[in-house]
Enzyme design. Structure first.
Site, mmCIF file in Angstrom:
data_model
loop_
_atom_site.group_PDB
_atom_site.id
_atom_site.type_symbol
_atom_site.label_atom_id
_atom_site.label_comp_id
_atom_site.label_asym_id
_atom_site.label_seq_id
_atom_site.Cartn_x
_atom_site.Cartn_y
_atom_site.Cartn_z
ATOM 1 N N GLY A 97 2.255 -1.951 -0.016
ATOM 2 C CA GLY A 97 2.825 -0.906 -0.059
ATOM 3 C C GLY A 97 1.785 0.641 -1.047
ATOM 4 N N GLY A 98 2.128 2.013 -1.650
ATOM 5 C CA GLY A 98 1.704 2.645 -2.491
ATOM 6 C C GLY A 98 1.806 1.677 -3.739
ATOM 7 N N PHE A 99 2.461 1.199 -4.538
ATOM 8 C CA PHE A 99 2.404 0.502 -5.584
ATOM 9 C C PHE A 99 1.741 -0.415 -5.043
ATOM 10 C CE2 PHE A 99 4.263 -2.361 -8.835
ATOM 11 C CZ PHE A 99 4.120 -1.382 -9.669
ATOM 12 N N GLY A 100 1.950 -1.268 -4.046
ATOM 13 C CA GLY A 100 0.525 -3.078 -3.648
ATOM 14 C C GLY A 100 1.742 -3.916 -2.954
ATOM 15 N N LYS A 101 0.717 -4.805 -3.204
ATOM 16 C CA LYS A 101 1.418 -5.903 -2.450
ATOM 17 C C LYS A 101 2.722 -6.612 -2.842
ATOM 18 C CE LYS A 101 -3.747 -7.283 -1.145
ATOM 19 N NZ LYS A 101 -4.508 -8.688 -0.917
ATOM 20 N N VAL A 102 3.660 -6.343 -1.525
ATOM 21 C CA VAL A 102 4.389 -7.266 -1.629
ATOM 22 C C VAL A 102 4.160 -8.606 -1.135
ATOM 23 C CG1 VAL A 102 7.090 -6.928 -1.215
ATOM 24 C CG2 VAL A 102 6.050 -5.006 -1.174
ATOM 25 N N ASP A 158 12.097 9.982 -1.644
ATOM 26 C CA ASP A 158 10.333 9.610 -1.081
ATOM 27 C C ASP A 158 11.284 8.549 0.378
ATOM 28 O OD1 ASP A 158 8.247 8.661 -0.143
ATOM 29 O OD2 ASP A 158 8.074 6.616 -1.427
#
Length: 863
Positions: free
Chosen positions: A540-545, A655
């Site tokens: 996602g926009g924050f990083g990997k999950v 969002d």
């Protein structure tokens, strides 16, 4: 030696003796009235905590210190409020006893502090023990490690009220219970023994009008101590023996929060002559929670709190009242229910206290029957109708719950069951799982607290912000849900770390640490196989999950920040602050975080079925049925409705999109990703002026133009989600012809032309009931109205989606009806279902619906 000299010597000797006697008596009197011991177990010297309290070494009070050892914790977790007493522990490998001299004949508070961690080479999972004080079993086969996991806190405290022996001794014995296991042990970090006046009196037994529970020889354990309608009161601000009073909102059942207010300057709170500040501090009586100013709404629901308890014990429930608004009898009269039984038929605070601003407390005892799963205690208030008061309302300022020992002198209950997430207070009542003995009562509370509560309270808050009744004043605190009794409160002090952790906690860590569990980077790496690409389940926009494991067994989702991401510290902290305080069935649960060596990592409950989007298009996963899609939309709407109305201030998600709606193993929808969320600064604020953030395709055009964010911005985004669910295509798709790139524009165009059926997901062919489809598309169309004022509230959206689902479930048509010719059939079903379409279904009207089909208004009764 002459006679005069002998006489003077005799007089001097008498004076010395009298002085010693008086000195002894004065010390004895002081000891009897002010006995207080604050012991740091395992500490070698006296030391002060961060609040300036001096903790003494415990060694002089231990009868057999040779059977114990002292060890220090290897790591100071940042959520610890102080090094003292938690960083040292007294470890017991055999039965050991403390002997403490306290005031004769008076009760005392006993507080045991625990910080379960790896002391030396000892395994916390092997620490099971009993604690016995003066013949009363306080804890049995107790695991501090399991308890901390269940509380999702690294430290906690257990509080008891005990009587000493006739000689004034308090003997506290620690005994390990796993004698057959090598390295089994008992431990404690801190002990407080504080003399107290006897604040317990015989209490009427609820359900038995002529029976009282005697308390003279009983011992008690504190289960809850709440400042109702106010904020946390730390021990330093307590007028009594350093108690902590917690915010009550984490215990409230459903969406019916009522309103909170504070005494104005004209109200001077004064204890009555027979009362004492030891009962509760003035700060408790200075704030209150009531049902609100609208009696016609209040009579249809209960203001309810729920507590986890142990069955087969008697509980003393203490209510603290102080009327802050009214001055006459019969202005505000209400019923008090405890565990579905009437404790007080006509509670009138003015009649009890005789004046406004005078505190009064009422005690009631209730027995929790030993039935499987019956481990909840319900407290509820409801306006009294029989006395016809001036205002249909109820008020409460404080609440305490104490467990009483049983006939064997036992106070111990079983160890709690650890959960991978903090305990949730759920207002999605139809999915709540009550015990068999309470299902009928829970059904009443569920119907009212769920369907009625959500819709009614939405109206209550909207009305309240526009038209306050004289005398109602709101506090500035948000109705967030905070930790339960015994958990830590937010600590904003920085902490020193060791064992590979940062040596100086950042401001981010210090603010966030007290709100949820803190993980070390080592734990995260171990749980994700050192961030193996094989564990990645999303980006996602924050990083990997990553999919991961914590504590070796609990599956979680771990979101790791990408240093090149546009989202940074602000979004990270916002996510922690929002999710650690908000608890709802349809909001994703934050378990904890890690902020170490430049990493920003969030740990969530694992959502087995991923995002909503991957079940709609561009995925190999099976398509969702229409009923599944409706249920998911309803769940997400409930989560957003809670954000908009469940706390005193509106929380705007900012969002909302299909990738931020997650699905658990039972396909329950949960709204996620709160990094961009915003909160209004006061209840009357109509918008938040802020730079535009969000996702293109879902972005409210009015917010984009004016940079004024409102809850209607979330409604617009949710309308896009509804069209996406129906049509199974992205909100923006450049591969389509120009007029079809925007899903919203194309869907509205087809809606106006009557060709909407042509763009519906082909997988839904044959599943759609035209009546349900009509209500669904009307709802989506209203949500994406250009002007925010023309959009419905999220509560209205929720009601219309529930109506659509009801139409889908209840209508059985012998022949299919086309979407465009459904008007007459649609009207027929609203009549057949007993629904007033104008009051229930109208998207322009935010008033709560009155449908017998969806909200049967039964008498609220005890629950």
């Amino acid at each position: 030696m002459n006679s005069n000299t002998l006489y003077l010597f005799f007089i001097f000797s008498i004076l010395v003796i009298l002085n010693n006697v008086f000195h002894f008596l004065s010390q004895s009197t002081a000891s009897d009235s002010d006995a207080s011991y604050v012991l740091a177990c395992g500490a070698s010297t006296d030391a002060e905590d961060t609040n300036g309290r001096t903790w003494k070494s415990d060694s002089q009070f231990l009868l057999n210190s040779g059977d114990s050892m002292t060890l220090s914790a290897p790591v100071q977790d940042p959520s610890l409020p102080s090094i003292i007493p938690y960083m040292t522990a007294r470890i017991f490998t055999s039965t050991s006893t403390y002997k403490i001299l306290v005031a004769k004949g008076r009760r005392c508070w006993l507080r045991l502090h625990f910080y379960p961690t790896s002391y030396g080479n000892l395994d916390p999972s092997k620490s099971y023990f009993d604690v016995i004080a003066n013949g009363f079993t306080l804890l049995h086969n107790f695991s501090a490690s399991i308890t901390a996991q269940a509380l999702t806190q690294v430290y906690f405290m257990k509080e008891f009220a005990l009587r000493p022996t006739r000689s004034g001794d308090l003997n506290i014995t620690f005994k390990r219970t796993l004698e057959h296991i090598k390295d089994a042990y008992a431990f404690v970090n801190g002990i407080e023994v504080i003399s107290m006046p006897d604040i317990f009196v015989p209490a009427p037994l609820v359900g038995y009008s002529d029976q009282f529970v005697e308390v003279d020889s009983s011992s008690f354990q504190t289960i809850a101590r709440l400042n109702v309608g106010g904020q946390l009161i730390p021990p330093t601000n307590d007028s009594g023996p350093a108690r902590t009073w917690y915010d009550d909102s984490s215990y409230i059942f459903g969406a019916a929060f009522g309103v909170t207010f504070k005494a104005d300057e004209s109200v001077k709170i004064q204890y009555p002559g027979n009362s004492s500040k030891e009962i509760a501090p003035l700060d408790v009586y200075n704030t209150a929670r009531s049902m609100g100013p609208h009696g016609n709404i209040n009579i249809n629901y209960n203001l309810t709190w729920i507590f986890q308890i142990d069955a087969n014990f008697t509980y003393l429930v203490r209510f603290h009242f102080c009327e802050l608004e009214f001055e006459s009898v019969n202005q505000r009269v209400f019923q008090i229910f405890v565990n579905n039984q009437t404790a007080e038929e006509n509670a009138d605070v003015i009649a009890w206290a005789k004046s406004r601003g005078v505190p009064v407390s009422k005690d009631y005892a209730v027995y929790a029957r030993d039935e499987p799963g019956d481990e909840e205690l319900w407290v509820a208030l409801h306006p009294s109708l029989s006395t016809k008061p001036q205002f249909y309302d109820a008020i409460l300022n404080g609440l305490e719950i104490f467990k009483m020992n049983d006939t064997r002198g036992n106070l111990a209950g079983p160890n709690p069951v650890p959960s991978p997430m903090p305990t949730q207070a759920d207002d999605a009542v139809e999915e709540y799982r009550p015990s068999r003995s309470k299902r009928a009562a829970h059904l009443i509370g569920g119907i009212i607290g769920g369907f009625v509560g959500c819709s009614v309270v939405a109206r209550l808050f909207i009305c309240f912000t526009k038209e306050k009744r004289k005398g109602y004043r709101s506090t500035s605190s948000v109705g967030y849900r905070l930790p339960s009794y015994g958990r830590s409160h937010t600590s904003t002090s920085s902490s020193t770390m060791s064992s590979g952790k940062s040596t100086a906690s950042s401001h981010l860590s210090s603010v966030a640490a007290g709100l949820c569990r803190h993980f070390s980077l080592l734990e995260i790496k171990h749980g994700t196989k050192n961030f193996s690409e094989s564990q990645v389940i999303g980006v996602g926009g924050f990083g990997k999950v990553y999919e991961g494991l914590i504590d070796g067994k609990t599956k979680v989702a771990i979101k790791r920040s990408n240093p090149s991401s546009d989202q940074g510290c602000e979004e990270f902290l916002t996510e922690i602050e929002m999710l650690s305080r908000l608890r709802h069935k349809h909001l994703v649960s934050l378990i904890g975080f890690c902020e170490e060596d430049g990493e920003m990592i969030l740990v969530y409950d694992y959502m087995a079925n991923g995002t909503l989007r991957e079940h709609l298009y561009r995925s190999n996963k099976p398509a969702l049925s229409w009923k599944q899609r409706l249920a998911i939309c309803i769940g997400a709407a409930r989560g957003l409705h809670y954000l908009h109305t469940g706390a005193w201030y509106t929380i705007i998600h900012r969002d909302v999109k299909t990738t931020n709606i997650l699905l658990d193993e039972k396909w329950v929808a949960k709204v996620s990703d709160f990094g961009l969320s915003k909160m209004g600064s006061n209840p009357n604020q109509t918008h938040v002026s802020t730079i535009v953030k969000g996702s293109f395709g879902y972005l409210d055009p009015e917010y984009f133009r004016r940079q004024q964010l409102t809850e209607k911005s979330d409604v617009y985004s949710f309308g896009v989600v509804l069209f996406e669910v129906l049509c199974a295509r992205p909100a923006l798709d450049p591969s389509f012809p120009m007029e079809q790139v925007s899903l919203v524009d194309w869907a509205l165009h087809c809606q106006r032309k009557g060709t909407l059926e042509d763009i519906i997901d082909p997988n839904l062919k044959g599943q759609l009931n035209p009546l349900c489809l009509r209500k669904f598309t009307e709802t989506a169309e209203k949500c994406v109205a250009e002007d925010g004022l023309d959009r419905p509230s999220m509560g209205a959206v929720l009601r219309n989606l529930e109506f659509a689902l009801q139409l889908e479930k209840t209508s059985e048509q012998p022949e299919p009806v086309s979407y465009n010719s459904a008007d007459d059939t649609y009207a027929m079903y609203t009549v057949m279902l007993g629904i007033d379409e104008n009051s229930v279904v109208s998207l322009e009207n935010n008033a709560p619906h009155k449908s017998n089909a969806f909200s049967p208004m039964v008498n609220p009764g005890p629950r």
